[in-house]
Design a protein around this motif. Structure first.
Motif, mmCIF file in Angstrom:
data_model
loop_
_atom_site.group_PDB
_atom_site.id
_atom_site.type_symbol
_atom_site.label_atom_id
_atom_site.label_comp_id
_atom_site.label_asym_id
_atom_site.label_seq_id
_atom_site.Cartn_x
_atom_site.Cartn_y
_atom_site.Cartn_z
ATOM 1 N N PHE A 4 0.854 -1.185 0.000
ATOM 2 C CA PHE A 4 0.000 0.000 0.000
ATOM 3 C C PHE A 4 0.892 1.238 0.000
ATOM 4 C CE2 PHE A 4 -3.165 3.041 1.323
ATOM 5 C CZ PHE A 4 -4.309 2.563 0.710
ATOM 6 N N VAL A 6 1.274 5.330 -0.543
ATOM 7 C CA VAL A 6 0.597 6.629 -0.560
ATOM 8 C C VAL A 6 1.550 7.640 -1.197
ATOM 9 C CG1 VAL A 6 -0.324 8.482 0.884
ATOM 10 C CG2 VAL A 6 -0.731 6.081 1.525
ATOM 11 N N TYR A 108 1.981 0.743 5.608
ATOM 12 C CA TYR A 108 1.939 1.392 4.302
ATOM 13 C C TYR A 108 3.186 2.262 4.155
ATOM 14 C CZ TYR A 108 0.231 5.694 6.588
ATOM 15 O OH TYR A 108 0.120 6.813 7.370
ATOM 16 N N CYS A 125 0.708 4.376 -6.985
ATOM 17 C CA CYS A 125 0.260 4.780 -5.648
ATOM 18 C C CYS A 125 -1.230 4.470 -5.481
ATOM 19 C CB CYS A 125 0.475 6.269 -5.448
ATOM 20 S SG CYS A 125 2.212 6.751 -5.567
ATOM 21 N N ARG A 127 -3.068 5.875 -3.073
ATOM 22 C CA ARG A 127 -3.673 7.170 -2.739
ATOM 23 C C ARG A 127 -2.729 8.272 -3.178
ATOM 24 N NH1 ARG A 127 -8.857 6.445 -1.270
ATOM 25 N NH2 ARG A 127 -8.870 8.381 -0.083
ATOM 26 N N ASP A 172 -6.663 12.767 -1.501
ATOM 27 C CA ASP A 172 -6.749 13.374 -0.175
ATOM 28 C C ASP A 172 -5.977 14.687 -0.208
ATOM 29 O OD1 ASP A 172 -7.718 10.857 1.511
ATOM 30 O OD2 ASP A 172 -6.142 10.204 0.137
ATOM 31 N N LEU A 190 -5.483 11.165 8.778
ATOM 32 C CA LEU A 190 -5.127 10.455 7.539
ATOM 33 C C LEU A 190 -4.389 9.158 7.853
ATOM 34 C CD1 LEU A 190 -3.954 13.207 5.020
ATOM 35 C CD2 LEU A 190 -5.888 11.647 4.752
ATOM 36 N N HIS A 191 -3.514 9.205 8.861
ATOM 37 C CA HIS A 191 -2.744 8.011 9.234
ATOM 38 C C HIS A 191 -3.702 6.870 9.598
ATOM 39 C CE1 HIS A 191 0.446 5.533 10.746
ATOM 40 N NE2 HIS A 191 0.061 5.637 12.000
ATOM 41 N N GLN A 193 -6.774 6.528 8.670
ATOM 42 C CA GLN A 193 -7.471 6.134 7.441
ATOM 43 C C GLN A 193 -6.583 5.214 6.587
ATOM 44 O OE1 GLN A 193 -9.006 9.665 5.450
ATOM 45 N NE2 GLN A 193 -8.781 8.618 3.495
ATOM 46 N N PHE A 194 -5.320 5.565 6.454
ATOM 47 C CA PHE A 194 -4.414 4.754 5.612
ATOM 48 C C PHE A 194 -4.118 3.407 6.259
ATOM 49 C CE2 PHE A 194 -2.660 8.992 3.873
ATOM 50 C CZ PHE A 194 -3.688 9.045 2.936
ATOM 51 N N ALA A 198 -4.940 0.102 4.284
ATOM 52 C CA ALA A 198 -3.863 -0.860 4.027
ATOM 53 C C ALA A 198 -4.252 -2.229 4.570
ATOM 54 C CB ALA A 198 -2.566 -0.379 4.662
#
Ligand code: ATP
Length: 204
Positions: A4, A6, A108, A125, A127, A172, A190-191, A193-194, A198
């Motif tokens: 994953f 980003v 990720y 990527c 995201r 994002d 965001l962390h 969410q990722f 992932a």
């Protein structure tokens, strides 16, 4: 290794480093395109020897490092020279990027590049995070950081993707117009969410 990835991008002085440092503190593995671009031409590399042989020893500083400003000047108005350099460096950069991404241990990885949108490199990527500030803030923060002249920073901004193009490509957006406390808040959201994305991307 994480599958994953980003992408993280933004114009000059938008705050990419401020953002990636914060993700790194949260334990996220960071792969930085600017760092890799310097690593592949470090003293002792084949690439640096080839550049010196092709363009001249004057591009090597007394400390053994590549004089990047002189190299930029050399290729600035010479399309053949630029192409020669790109065909030398692009495969090396691509290999090293893949190697570093494969070595990331966190759930990720973040791939930081100022040219993700311009180079249309975001394909690998999952995201694409854009660090967004108005141009006036880019100008002000870059001039303060680098003591550059306004016209020089304006030229760099004009040579990069427009704010609209970047925002259109983003999955994002980090609004970095406020202070660092506000930035920290957005990054921890965001962390989370990722991490979830992932984890779910690994589920069968
Ligand atoms: P470049 O494209 O030139 O590498 P960058 O996108 O990595 O730049 P940073 O170096 O992270 O940008 O930030 C530019 C400057 O603005 C730095 O001096 C940084 O400390 C400052 N800065 C970043 N975010 C904020 C913020 N939210 N508030 C105040 N200053 C900030």
């Amino acid at each position: 290794m994480s599958n994953f990835i980003v992408g993280l991008t933004g114009g000059i002085g938008s705050g990419k480093t401020a953002v990636s440092n914060r993700f790194a503190k949260l334990g996220v593995g960071i792969v930085d395109a600017d760092v890799i671009a310097r690593e592949v031409v470090e003293p002792g590399t084949d690439a640096l020897a080839k550049i010196a042989a092709h363009f001249g020893q004057h591009l090597i500083q007394s400390d053994g490092q590549l004089d990047r400003a002189a190299l930029r000047q050399t290729i600035f108005s010479d399309a053949d020279a630029k192409q020669w350099l790109e065909s030398l460096l692009h495969p090396l950069i691509a290999n090293e990027t893949a190697r570093q991404l494969a070595a990331v241990q966190s759930s990720y990885a973040i791939y930081v590049s100022p040219l993700l949108v311009e180079g249309n490199q975001q394909g690998f990527c999952q995201r694409l995070v854009v660090v967004d500030v108005p141009e006036s803030v880019q100008l002000e923060r870059t001039m303060k950081r680098d003591s550059n002249e306004q016209a020089q920073v304006e030229r760099i901004i004009a040579s990069q993707a427009s704010r609209e193009a970047r925002l259109a490509a983003a999955s994002d957006v980090i609004d970095n117009n406020a202070g660092f406390a506000e930035l920290d808040k957005q990054i921890s959201q965001l962390h989370q969410q990722f991490l979830d994305l992932a984890r779910n991307s690994k589920a069968p």
